[in-house]
Design an enzyme around this catalytic site. Structure first.
Site, mmCIF file in Angstrom:
data_model
loop_
_atom_site.group_PDB
_atom_site.id
_atom_site.type_symbol
_atom_site.label_atom_id
_atom_site.label_comp_id
_atom_site.label_asym_id
_atom_site.label_seq_id
_atom_site.Cartn_x
_atom_site.Cartn_y
_atom_site.Cartn_z
ATOM 1 N N GLY A 200 0.824 -1.208 0.000
ATOM 2 C CA GLY A 200 0.000 0.000 0.000
ATOM 3 C C GLY A 200 0.858 1.258 0.000
ATOM 4 O O GLY A 200 0.554 2.240 -0.675
ATOM 5 N N ASN B 51 -7.665 4.081 9.030
ATOM 6 C CA ASN B 51 -7.149 2.850 9.633
ATOM 7 C C ASN B 51 -7.305 2.823 11.156
ATOM 8 O O ASN B 51 -7.454 1.767 11.752
ATOM 9 C CB ASN B 51 -5.675 2.640 9.268
ATOM 10 C CG ASN B 51 -4.840 3.890 9.406
ATOM 11 O OD1 ASN B 51 -5.129 4.912 8.776
ATOM 12 N ND2 ASN B 51 -3.836 3.838 10.238
ATOM 13 N N SER C 286 -4.068 -2.792 -0.625
ATOM 14 C CA SER C 286 -2.947 -3.588 -0.122
ATOM 15 C C SER C 286 -3.411 -4.993 0.216
ATOM 16 O O SER C 286 -4.445 -5.175 0.865
ATOM 17 C CB SER C 286 -2.381 -2.904 1.125
ATOM 18 O OG SER C 286 -1.416 -3.735 1.736
ATOM 19 N N GLY C 287 -2.612 -5.995 -0.195
ATOM 20 C CA GLY C 287 -3.008 -7.388 -0.032
ATOM 21 C C GLY C 287 -3.236 -7.825 1.399
ATOM 22 O O GLY C 287 -4.222 -8.488 1.713
ATOM 23 N N CYS D 106 4.960 4.074 20.145
ATOM 24 C CA CYS D 106 6.121 4.341 20.988
ATOM 25 C C CYS D 106 7.301 4.682 20.090
ATOM 26 O O CYS D 106 7.825 3.818 19.400
ATOM 27 C CB CYS D 106 6.415 3.098 21.817
ATOM 28 S SG CYS D 106 7.366 3.470 23.270
HETATM 29 N N1 PLP Z 1 -2.776 3.072 4.074
HETATM 30 C C1 PLP Z 1 -3.529 2.659 5.109
HETATM 31 C C2 PLP Z 1 -4.833 3.331 5.368
HETATM 32 C C3 PLP Z 1 -3.098 1.603 5.909
HETATM 33 O O1 PLP Z 1 -3.848 1.209 6.939
HETATM 34 C C4 PLP Z 1 -1.857 0.990 5.619
HETATM 35 C C5 PLP Z 1 -1.335 -0.082 6.487
HETATM 36 O O2 PLP Z 1 -1.572 -0.096 7.686
HETATM 37 C C6 PLP Z 1 -1.115 1.454 4.518
HETATM 38 C C7 PLP Z 1 -1.609 2.502 3.772
HETATM 39 C C8 PLP Z 1 0.199 0.846 4.157
HETATM 40 O O3 PLP Z 1 0.014 -0.396 3.535
HETATM 41 P P1 PLP Z 1 1.226 -1.415 3.473
HETATM 42 O O4 PLP Z 1 1.421 -1.959 4.848
HETATM 43 O O5 PLP Z 1 0.792 -2.461 2.491
HETATM 44 O O6 PLP Z 1 2.410 -0.659 2.978
#
Ligand code: PLP
Length: 399
Positions: free
Chosen positions: A71, A150, A198-199, A324
């Protein structure tokens, strides 16, 4: 020890069907998909099948899917890809609650000659669309705002955002890493120009992702190398993981209609019961515009890290809103942007479910989390203030 996994926004279990689909592509069908020979050609066909499966989940054309390594790469590729293709446009609009993959990139860009406007959010974590309309200007190369957060699960009204962006002649990228596979995403009649997925957030392995780039968008590759991915991303394809991502998308499409409801019921039960049993607690994020699997709870007068450690002792995996960093506790930029009181930011915990979560898991968390909060408040100097409000202690010494 029994493990109750409630950290699915961090990563998910690889589905058994996904693993099974991937296995032959390590040592049986190991040809390079770019090769001229039939042995590699059959692998190229499988990569194209995965492209179709990803496209089917998000309602795009397969030619609009570019496979990436994660991602974070997709986010970087989207933003850099548009900035490099439009060098005369030096303005970017983003939000204060993005994942670091976008947030820190935009900070870097701001320190390196670009103009970045960060949109704020209200106490529910929602964007102010009037503010967006005011800030998009002629030299805005790209607006990058996430589909779903997230940390809180808050879902942005992405199509409304896209309409505003379109009216002002700019492009919209959305980080949909947390949305794809959990809620329906349909790009066929959408205002979104670029989308990241993202996978490992949807039961495929870590280290594979995809970027949707709408047909007709001028995009400069982020990783420059060979001619793979129609010249949009150099590098030999990670075939087993791409095959896994395709299968995971097929499964997500199949399971979503029933899982969305089932997981939401589990999440609601979890949230309601914990709020009922633990006083001075709150949910961070919009009550309804939220991913069905996520709850972000704040408990006043306790530290999120302490809650996580005690949950961990019970085998419960969760995460907190603060990270942290070099020994100092950095409070969540998302919760701070929402104006969550300082004491509540520090006592925040995120629980995130998946299609493998069960009622038994949820009941286990409901049984153990409230006593942990009570116990921590009893030993905290701040907690003593609240003890009078608490229900009679019904916990054993080991709770
Ligand atoms: N964007 C969001 C909203 C995410 O939650 C995450 C991973 O936690 C990412 C991007 C990054 O993805 P990746 O871990 O595949 O690099």
């Amino acid at each position: 020890m029994k493990v109750v996994y409630a950290d699915n926004n961090a990563t998910t279990k690889v589905a058994p069907e996904v693993l099974e689909a991937m296995m032959p592509y390590f040592s049986e069908y190991y040809g390079n998909p770019s090769s001229m020979h039939t042995f590699g050609g059959q692998v190229a066909k499988k990569v194209d099948m995965a492209r179709q499966q990803v496209a089917d989940l998000i309602g795009s054309d397969p030619s609009e899917i570019v496979f990436t390594s994660c991602g974070t790469e997709s986010d970087n590729a989207a933003i850099w890809g548009i900035l490099r293709a439009n060098p005369h446009k030096r303005h970017i609009v983003t939000s204060r609650v993005e994942h670091p993959a976008v947030y820190n990139l935009c900070k870097y860009l701001a320190q390196n000659g670009y103009h970045v406007t960060e949109l704020g959010v209200d106490s529910n974590g929602m964007l102010n669309l009037n503010e967006l309309a005011d800030v998009v200007r002629e030299d805005t190369a790209i607006v990058s705002v996430m589909y779903a957060n997230n940390e809180t699960g808050v879902i942005f009204p992405i199509e409304d955002i896209g309409r505003i962006v379109k009216e002002r002649g700019s492009l919209l990228h959305t980080d949909a890493v947390q949305a794809v596979g959990k809620i329906p995403v349909n790009l066929s009649k959408s205002t979104i120009d670029l989308l990241t997925l993202s996978g490992h957030k949807l039961h495929a392995p870590k280290g594979v992702g995809a970027l949707f780039v709408r047909k007709g968008i001028t995009f400069t590759p982020f990783i420059v190398g060979g001619h793979q991915e129609r010249n949009r991303r150099g590098g030999t394809e990670n075939v087993p993981s791409i095959v896994g991502l395709g299968k995971a998308c097929e499964l997500a499409k199949k399971h979503m209609p029933e899982e969305q409801t089932r997981v939401k019921q589990l999440r609601d039960k979890l949230e309601d019961e914990i709020l009922r049993k633990a006083p001075d607690a709150r949910v961070n994020g919009h009550k309804t515009h939220r991913l069905p699997n996520t709850t972000n709870l704040s408990f006043e007068f306790v530290e999120g890290e302490a809650i996580l450690l005690l949950l961990n002792e019970k085998g419960i995996c969760a995460s907190s809103g603060s990270a942290c960093t070099s020994g100092s506790l950095e409070p969540s930029h998302v919760l701070r942007a929402m104006g969550v009181p300082f004491t509540a930011v520090h006592g925040s915990v995120r629980l995130s479910l998946s299609r493998y979560s069960t009622l038994e898991d949820v009941d286990f968390i409901i049984e153990h989390l409230p006593p942990i909060i009570r116990r921590l408040r009893e030993i905290s100097p701040y907690g003593r203030q609240t003890r009078a409000k608490e229900q009679p202690a019904s916990i054993s010494a080991s709770a």
